[in-house]
Design an enzyme around this catalytic site. Structure first.
Site, PDB file in Angstrom:
ATOM      1  N   GLU A 295       0.575  -1.551   0.613  1.00 50.88           N
ATOM      2  CA  GLU A 295       0.041  -0.061   0.443  1.00 50.88           C
ATOM      3  C   GLU A 295       1.196   0.954  -0.035  1.00 50.88           C
ATOM      4  O   GLU A 295       0.642   2.767   0.917  1.00 50.88           O
ATOM      5  CB  GLU A 295      -0.526   0.533   1.188  1.00 50.88           C
ATOM      6  CG  GLU A 295      -1.617  -1.329   1.402  1.00 50.88           C
ATOM      7  CD  GLU A 295      -3.410  -1.116   2.169  1.00 50.88           C
ATOM      8  OE1 GLU A 295      -3.608   0.388   2.712  1.00 50.88           O
ATOM      9  OE2 GLU A 295      -4.259  -1.804   1.519  1.00 50.88           O
TER      10      GLU A 295
ATOM     11  N   GLU B 134      -5.175  -9.019  -0.347  1.00 52.49           N
ATOM     12  CA  GLU B 134      -6.003  -8.140   1.011  1.00 52.49           C
ATOM     13  C   GLU B 134      -7.734  -7.941   0.268  1.00 52.49           C
ATOM     14  O   GLU B 134      -7.815  -7.885  -0.401  1.00 52.49           O
ATOM     15  CB  GLU B 134      -5.636  -6.977   1.663  1.00 52.49           C
ATOM     16  CG  GLU B 134      -4.002  -7.327   2.057  1.00 52.49           C
ATOM     17  CD  GLU B 134      -3.663  -6.048   2.774  1.00 52.49           C
ATOM     18  OE1 GLU B 134      -4.962  -5.515   3.730  1.00 52.49           O
ATOM     19  OE2 GLU B 134      -2.615  -5.240   2.895  1.00 52.49           O
TER      20      GLU B 134
HETATM   21  O1  AHR Z   1      -5.436  -5.897   7.392  1.00 51.45           O
HETATM   22  C1  AHR Z   1      -5.126  -4.567   7.572  1.00 51.45           C
HETATM   23  C2  AHR Z   1      -4.692  -3.101   6.538  1.00 51.45           C
HETATM   24  O2  AHR Z   1      -5.721  -3.519   6.196  1.00 51.45           O
HETATM   25  C3  AHR Z   1      -3.470  -3.741   6.528  1.00 51.45           C
HETATM   26  O3  AHR Z   1      -2.776  -3.904   7.108  1.00 51.45           O
HETATM   27  C4  AHR Z   1      -3.399  -2.768   5.177  1.00 51.45           C
HETATM   28  O4  AHR Z   1      -2.348  -2.707   4.170  1.00 51.45           O
HETATM   29  C5  AHR Z   1      -4.791  -2.456   4.422  1.00 51.45           C
HETATM   30  O5  AHR Z   1      -5.380  -1.531   4.914  1.00 51.45           O
END
Ligand code: AHR
Length: 502
Positions: free
Chosen positions: A173, A304
Site C-alpha cells: 500500500e 487483501e
Molecule cells: O488488513 C488490515 C490493513 O488493511 C493492512 O495492514 C493494510 O495493508 C490495509 O489497509
C-alpha cells in the site's frame, strides 16, 4: 427456475491453489495469541504455534501465507526479529493499537509456521521506511546457500539450510500507509528495490509482487505500469511477477463501516452487492494490465480481500476484531467464485486475515478456538485448488434485493480436477426464498459423490464460544436426478458445494 449449463469439454485456465491464500499481520490478536503463544504457554503448541489452530488450518489446505503485513510491513525491520528472544528489540506497534511488539515472532518463527502448515511463503518487504540494503539482506538471510554475512548470521541463529521464499512483496500500500507515494515515484522505487531482491537459487526464484491499486484506483495501475514496465529488460517476467490489488467490503463505507452482526435486509443486499463489485474491479484493472502485458505474464495478486466492519464493541479499535456470520459465508462464496472465473489473470489472493482479525477463518479466546462460517466455505471450496476452470453459465437467474441494492440470486463456478472430478460451487444470495437450479452437462452419466452446504435460516447466525457449530458445514441432500440433469434446491442464505463424477 435457473439453469446452470456446464461444458466440461471446454477446460479453461488452471485455478492456481494460491488463490485460496491467507494473510497474517502483526495486528491485534492475529499472530500473538491467535497463532503464536510461545513454547512455554499452557495452550498446547508445537514450537510456540497453537496446535488447535495449525490443525484446523491444515484441513483448509492453506496454499500460501502472507506476512508480516499489511501496513506493519513498511515499518518492520527484520533484524529486530531474529536471534535470542530475550535480546530482541521491543517496539510500539504504532499502526495497530499502540501495543508493545516484542518481536518474539520473527523470520524463523514464520518459516516454522509455514513448515507446519505445509504452505508456500509470501514475505512482504519494507520499502516505505526501510533501505534497499535492508531488503536485499533479508532475502540473502533467508535464501542464500553459501558463505556470506547474512547466510552466516542465519546459521548462527540455528538454521543451517536456506528457506524457500516463494513470493516477495516489494512494499505494501505504498499509495497510503507504505509511504504516500505517487504511482510514478513508487514505480521508480520498485525498479530500484527489486533489483536487489536477488535470486540465489536459480531453480527456486523469488517471485516479486509489485504494489498495485486500492479498489478502483485505475490511475495507480496505469501510472505504475507505465513507469515500471520495461520491455528492454532481458526477462521481464523475473522483474515483476505479480501486481497486487486490495479491496475490502465496508457495508456503510470506509468511515462508518457497519456492524458485523446487526444489520437489516437492505444492508445484507448492500454488502453482497459490494462483494460482487470485485468482479468489476478485476475486469477494470485487467484491461490496463492487458495493454502492457497481453500475454498475461504478470499475475494479479488480490492479497487483501474480505469484509471490514466496525470492530466488536468493547474491543481495542486498533485490533480489528470482528464476528463472522452467514453473510460472511456468502461474501466468501461470491468472491471465490469470482476469483475462479478470472483465473486467467488472478493468480494469488489472500483473505484478510487468518485469525482474530477482520474476516478471519478462526477466532480464539484463551485456550478455545472456533471456526467461522467463512472457514467452512474455504473448506468446501478447497477442491477448486489446482483444478481447471470449466466453461459454465447461468440462465434464468432473477435479480433480487432491496429497493436500492440489487444482486443476482445465484452465483457459481465450476472446475475439474486431474482425476476428472467436477466441483460446482453455488451461492443463493436471497434471504427470502430458496431457488431451484437445473444443472446440465455436455455429456451424460454424472453422479453426485459429495454434497455439502453452509447455511442458516437466520441471516445473523454466527458461531460463538458457547455455540461453536451454529453455522457448520453439513451434508446437503437437496438434489434430484432427472433426465440426466441435476435438480438442486438451494435454500436461502446458502453456499453449496457439489462433487460429481462419472
Ligand atoms: O488488513 C488490515 C490493513 O488493511 C493492512 O495492514 C493494510 O495493508 C490495509 O489497509
Amino acid at each position: 427456475m435457473a439453469r446452470l449449463i456446464i461444458n466440461e469439454e471446454n477446460k479453461l485456465d488452471t485455478i492456481e491453489p494460491e488463490i485460496y491464500g491467507h494473510f497474517s499481520e502483526h495486528l491485534g490478536r492475529c499472530i500473538y495469541e491467535g497463532i503464536y503463544v510461545g513454547e512455554d504457554s499452557d495452550i498446547p503448541n508445537v514450537n510456540g504455534m497453537r496446535t488447535d489452530v495449525v490443525e484446523a488450518l491444515k484441513e483448509l489446505k492453506v496454499p500460501v501465507l502472507r506476512w508480516p503485513g499489511g501496513c506493519f510491513a513498511d515499518e518492520y525491520h527484520w533484524k529486530d526479529g531474529i536471534g535470542p528472544k530475550e535480546g530482541r528489540k521491543k517496539m510500539i506497534n504504532t499502526h495497530w493499537g499502540g501495543v508493545v511488539e516484542d518481536n518474539s515472532f520473527g523470520t524463523h518463527e514464520f518459516m516454522e509456521l509455514c513448515r507446519q502448515l505445509g504452505c508456500k511463503t509470501y514475505i512482504n518487504g519494507n520499502l516505505g521506511s526501510g533501505t534497499v540494503q535492508e531488503m536485499s539482506e533479508w532475502v540473502e538471510y533467508m535464501t542464500f546457500n553459501g558463505v556470506s554475512p547474512m547466510a552466516d548470521m542465519r546459521k548462527e541463529n540455528g538454521h543451517e539450510e536456506p528457506w524457500k521464499v516463494d513470493f516477495f512483496g516489494v512494499g505494501n500500500e505504498n499509495w497510503g500507509c507504505g509511504g504516500n507515494m505517487t504511482p510514478e515515484h513508487y514505480a521508480n522505487e520498485y525498479r530500484r528495490y527489486q533489483t536487489y531482491v536477488r535470486n540465489y537459487d536459480a531453480e527456486n526464484p523469488v517471485k516479486k509482487v509489485c504494489c498495485g491499486a486500492n479498489v478502483d484506483d485505475y490511475h495507480w495501475t496505469e501510472g505504475v505500469l507505465q513507469t515500471a514496465f520495461d520491455h528492454t529488460l532481458p526477462e521481464f517476467h523475473g522483474f515483476m511477477d505479480y501486481l497486487s490489488l486490495h479491496y475490502y467490503v465496508h457495508p456503510e463505507g470506509w468511515e462508518i463501516k457497519g456492524s458485523a452482526t446487526d444489520f437489516d435486509a437492505d444492508v445484507w443486499y448492500k454488502t453482497l452487492n459490494k462483494a460482487l463489485h470485485m468482479d468489476h474491479l478485476i475486469k477494470g484493472h485487467s484491461v490496463i494490465m492487458d495493454k502492457y502485458d497481453p500475454e498475461k505474464k504478470i499475475g494479479m495478486c488480490v492479497d487483501e480481500w474480505g469484509a471490514w466492519y466496525t470492530c466488536e464493541p468493547g474491543t481495542n479499535p486498533g485490533f480489528l476484531y470482528q464476528q463472522n456470520t452467514v453473510r460472511d459465508a456468502l461474501i466468501a462464496g461470491i468472491t471465490l467464485n469470482i476469483f475462479n472465473k478470472h483465473c486467467d489473470r488472478v493468480k494469488i489472493a489472500a483473505l484478510a486475515q487468518m485469525v482474530n482479525v477482520l474476516q478471519s477463518v478462526l477466532l480464539t479466546e484463551g485456550g478455545q478456538m472456533i471456526k467461522t462460517p467463512t472457514y467452512h466455505v474455504m473448506h468446501m471450496y478447497r477442491y477448486h485448488q489446482g483444478a481447471q476452470l470449466l466453461e459454465s453459465a447461468l440462465t434464468g437467474v432473477e435479480e433480487i434485493g432491496s429497493e436500492e441494492w440489487k444482486v443476482p440470486q445465484i452465483t457459481e463456478s465450476v472446475s475439474q480436477d486431474k482425476d476428472g472430478r467436477i466441483t460446482i460451487t453455488l451461492n443463493n444470495l436471497s434471504i427470502e426464498s430458496s431457488e431451484e437450479v437445473a444443472i446440465q452437462f455436455a455429456n451424460k452419466g454424472y453422479q453426485v459423490k459429495e454434497a455439502k452446504i453452509v447455511s442458516h435460516e437466520d441471516m445473523h447466525a454466527k458461531n460463538t464460544f458457547d455455540e461453536p457449530a451454529a453455522v457448520d458445514e453439513k451434508k446437503f441432500d437437496g438434489i434430484q436426478v432427472k433426465d440426466d440433469e441435476l435438480l438442486v434446491t438451494l435454500p436461502k442464505n446458502s453456499v453449496v458445494m457439489l462433487r460429481v463424477e462419472k
